[in-house]
Design a protein around this motif. Structure first.
Motif, short mmCIF file in Angstrom:
data_model
loop_
_atom_site.label_atom_id
_atom_site.label_comp_id
_atom_site.label_asym_id
_atom_site.label_seq_id
_atom_site.Cartn_x
_atom_site.Cartn_y
_atom_site.Cartn_z
N SER A 69 0.84 -1.20 0.00
CA SER A 69 0.00 0.00 0.00
C SER A 69 0.87 1.25 0.00
O SER A 69 1.88 1.31 0.70
CB SER A 69 -0.89 0.00 1.24
OG SER A 69 -1.56 1.22 1.37
N PRO A 70 0.48 2.27 -0.76
CA PRO A 70 1.26 3.49 -0.79
C PRO A 70 1.06 4.35 0.46
O PRO A 70 1.76 5.32 0.66
CB PRO A 70 0.75 4.22 -2.03
CG PRO A 70 -0.65 3.73 -2.18
CD PRO A 70 -0.63 2.30 -1.70
N THR A 71 0.09 4.01 1.30
CA THR A 71 -0.15 4.78 2.52
C THR A 71 0.56 4.13 3.69
O THR A 71 0.94 2.97 3.64
CB THR A 71 -1.66 4.86 2.83
OG1 THR A 71 -2.14 3.55 3.12
CG2 THR A 71 -2.44 5.45 1.68
N THR A 72 0.70 4.89 4.75
CA THR A 72 1.38 4.37 5.94
C THR A 72 0.42 3.64 6.86
O THR A 72 0.85 3.00 7.80
CB THR A 72 2.04 5.51 6.73
OG1 THR A 72 1.04 6.47 7.07
CG2 THR A 72 3.15 6.15 5.91
N ARG A 73 -0.88 3.75 6.61
CA ARG A 73 -1.86 3.09 7.48
C ARG A 73 -2.62 2.01 6.71
O ARG A 73 -3.22 2.28 5.68
CB ARG A 73 -2.82 4.10 8.07
CG ARG A 73 -3.59 4.83 7.01
CD ARG A 73 -4.69 5.68 7.58
NE ARG A 73 -5.64 5.93 6.53
CZ ARG A 73 -5.57 6.96 5.69
NH1 ARG A 73 -4.63 7.83 5.82
NH2 ARG A 73 -6.46 7.09 4.74
N PRO A 74 -2.61 0.80 7.19
CA PRO A 74 -3.38 -0.27 6.55
C PRO A 74 -4.87 -0.07 6.80
O PRO A 74 -5.28 0.16 7.94
CB PRO A 74 -2.86 -1.54 7.20
CG PRO A 74 -2.01 -1.13 8.33
CD PRO A 74 -1.80 0.33 8.28
N LEU A 75 -5.67 -0.18 5.76
CA LEU A 75 -7.10 0.07 5.84
C LEU A 75 -7.80 -0.84 6.84
O LEU A 75 -8.49 -0.37 7.74
CB LEU A 75 -7.74 -0.10 4.45
CG LEU A 75 -9.26 -0.04 4.41
CD1 LEU A 75 -9.73 1.37 4.71
CD2 LEU A 75 -9.78 -0.50 3.06
N ARG A 76 -7.64 -2.15 6.69
CA ARG A 76 -8.37 -3.09 7.53
C ARG A 76 -8.00 -2.96 9.00
O ARG A 76 -8.86 -2.99 9.88
CB ARG A 76 -8.13 -4.51 7.04
CG ARG A 76 -8.71 -4.79 5.67
CD ARG A 76 -8.25 -6.16 5.17
NE ARG A 76 -8.51 -6.37 3.78
CZ ARG A 76 -7.70 -5.97 2.80
NH1 ARG A 76 -6.58 -5.35 3.06
NH2 ARG A 76 -8.01 -6.21 1.55
N ALA A 77 -6.72 -2.81 9.30
CA ALA A 77 -6.28 -2.69 10.69
C ALA A 77 -6.77 -1.39 11.31
O ALA A 77 -7.14 -1.35 12.49
CB ALA A 77 -4.77 -2.78 10.78
N THR A 78 -6.79 -0.32 10.53
CA THR A 78 -7.26 0.97 11.03
C THR A 78 -8.73 0.88 11.43
O THR A 78 -9.12 1.36 12.49
CB THR A 78 -7.07 2.07 9.96
OG1 THR A 78 -5.69 2.12 9.61
CG2 THR A 78 -7.52 3.42 10.46
#
Length: 168
Positions: A69-78
């Motif tokens: 992922s290009p973001t620093t935060r994973p969607l599912r975990a967030t």
């Protein structure tokens, strides 16, 4: 998320809450609070694990393409970390399991509902000229809650009966 889970038997819990206040026995109230929370914990845990393991993919694909992922935060975990429990034994007694939007980044506030609906449309790596549609296994929230609801209702009814017996 608007589809929060509420463990409420309003008549019984309200009457019991009034009797607890009148009795003034803080130990019974704390015990009831703890037991209701314990009844809701398995639901929250399963909702979190369901979200963390949710399969989201483009239509027709059997594997995940691309890289990290290009973001620093994973969607599912967030989203999983934003699932909360609230237990009240005061004027409006009961328990609520919900996705706390205050714990989500501004651009993900509506994402739990969108994922529950099953269709996620978003720009590719932030490029607003190229969009992609991905699919999730719907409904991750509703089906998990449906599996846990009978057990939680039985446990809360048992807790109410136990506390009522202790007050008599």
């Amino acid at each position: 998320m608007t589809r929060d889970v509420r463990l409420l038997n309003t008549g019984s819990l309200l009457e019991l809450s009034r009797r607890l206040r009148a009795a003034g026995n803080e130990n019974i109230r704390q015990s009831m609070h703890r037991r209701i929370r314990r009844a809701a914990e398995p639901l929250r845990s399963e909702l979190q694990s369901t979200m963390r393991g949710l399969d989201i993919r483009p239509p027709g694909r059997t594997t995940r393409p691309g890289g990290p992922s290009p973001t620093t935060r994973p969607l599912r975990a967030t989203i999983a970390d934003a699932i909360r429990i609230s237990v009240r034994t005061g004027a409006s007694p009961g328990a609520t399991v919900w996705v706390d939007k205050g714990r989500l980044p501004p651009d993900l506030k509506n994402m739990p509902k969108v994922i529950n609906d099953g269709r996620i449309r978003h720009p590719v790596y932030g490029n607003r000229r190229k969009w992609v549609t991905q699919w999730a296994q719907p409904p991750w929230w509703d089906s998990t809650v449906r599996r846990h609801l009978p057990r939680m209702e039985r446990e809360v009814a048992r807790i109410v009966d136990d506390v009522r017996r202790r007050l008599e």
